[in-house]
Write a protein that holds these residues in place. Sequence first.
Motif, mmCIF file in Angstrom:
data_model
loop_
_atom_site.group_PDB
_atom_site.id
_atom_site.type_symbol
_atom_site.label_atom_id
_atom_site.label_comp_id
_atom_site.label_asym_id
_atom_site.label_seq_id
_atom_site.Cartn_x
_atom_site.Cartn_y
_atom_site.Cartn_z
ATOM 1 N N ALA A 186 1.790 6.599 -6.814
ATOM 2 C CA ALA A 186 0.699 7.499 -7.211
ATOM 3 C C ALA A 186 1.140 8.962 -7.086
ATOM 4 O O ALA A 186 0.803 9.798 -7.937
ATOM 5 N N LYS A 187 1.894 9.275 -6.051
ATOM 6 C CA LYS A 187 2.377 10.650 -5.858
ATOM 7 C C LYS A 187 3.436 11.006 -6.898
ATOM 8 O O LYS A 187 3.549 12.171 -7.301
ATOM 9 N N HIS A 195 2.474 1.626 -3.420
ATOM 10 C CA HIS A 195 1.445 2.086 -4.352
ATOM 11 C C HIS A 195 1.180 3.576 -4.164
ATOM 12 O O HIS A 195 1.046 4.337 -5.128
ATOM 13 N N ASP A 196 1.098 4.031 -2.914
ATOM 14 C CA ASP A 196 0.808 5.439 -2.641
ATOM 15 C C ASP A 196 1.956 6.335 -3.096
ATOM 16 O O ASP A 196 1.723 7.405 -3.675
ATOM 17 N N TYR A 221 3.586 7.757 7.284
ATOM 18 C CA TYR A 221 2.718 6.580 7.173
ATOM 19 C C TYR A 221 2.463 5.888 8.517
ATOM 20 O O TYR A 221 1.623 4.986 8.587
ATOM 21 N N ASP A 263 -0.502 0.281 -10.123
ATOM 22 C CA ASP A 263 -1.824 0.835 -10.423
ATOM 23 C C ASP A 263 -2.206 0.605 -11.883
ATOM 24 O O ASP A 263 -2.666 1.502 -12.582
ATOM 25 N N LEU A 322 0.831 -1.205 0.000
ATOM 26 C CA LEU A 322 0.000 0.000 0.000
ATOM 27 C C LEU A 322 0.866 1.256 0.000
ATOM 28 O O LEU A 322 0.555 2.235 -0.695
ATOM 29 N N ILE A 323 1.948 1.229 0.753
ATOM 30 C CA ILE A 323 2.844 2.387 0.803
ATOM 31 C C ILE A 323 3.548 2.578 -0.534
ATOM 32 O O ILE A 323 3.637 3.695 -1.051
#
Length: 240
Positions: A17-18, A13-14, A40, A94, A10-11
């Motif tokens: 995304a940024k 992926h985040d 986080y 993603d 999840l980290i």
Amino acid sequence: MSVRTSKQLLIAHDILAKIKSQQYPVGTYLPSESQLTQLYGVARETIRKALQQLANLGIIQPIKGKGSLILDYTRYNLPLSGITSFQELNQIQDMHAQTRVLENHPGQIPTYFAQHGVNPQEEVIVLQRLRRINGQAIVLDQDYLLTSLVPQVPERAAQNSLYEYLEGQLGYEIAYATKEVTVETPTDRQRELLQLAVQDTVVVVRSLTYLADATLIQLTESYHRPQTFKFVDFARRTKI
């Protein structure tokens, strides 16, 4: 996604995304490990694992004393040096990919693996899956799982995450794999499934995957559209 890997995925992926939204622009450095740990609310080891996944994909480059430099990339990255499931890549990058299960039945060892030391009498489960992004077929995965270790693959596991089933439910510890990459002319069936033109070739990754005790569990043939992916590796200088 397993509990063991969910936080780091999840980290990762985040952060990706940024990067895509240019909150972290290409050519700059990510916040430090300490800052990301605070951001986080997780252990530093979790942050390090998330950053390592991004480094393995060729998205960032750790530079000693400076941090993680954000690299430019235009295609989805597939790591050659690690063992990462397509589902994990889908989550991290993603891709919004969908999987269609085409085959899930007992079968035989293919010729390539029989010629590379695998007993052709071994019984296997043949699992064929077609991966799509935005409606376009991009990868055709053909897995062969030894029935002595994996008697069957439930449809849910075939559709979602095979490694989650092998590790999370069957309790196996997947340790390492050998891989071979070639560029080949596809068969008529592969050309049809991947929607390829007559002149198109495919990038084929064949691998043998082993458990921690060196027991062979999985054979894989993955056929990729070369326009969609780039293959990345992390190599260290070794003096001989």
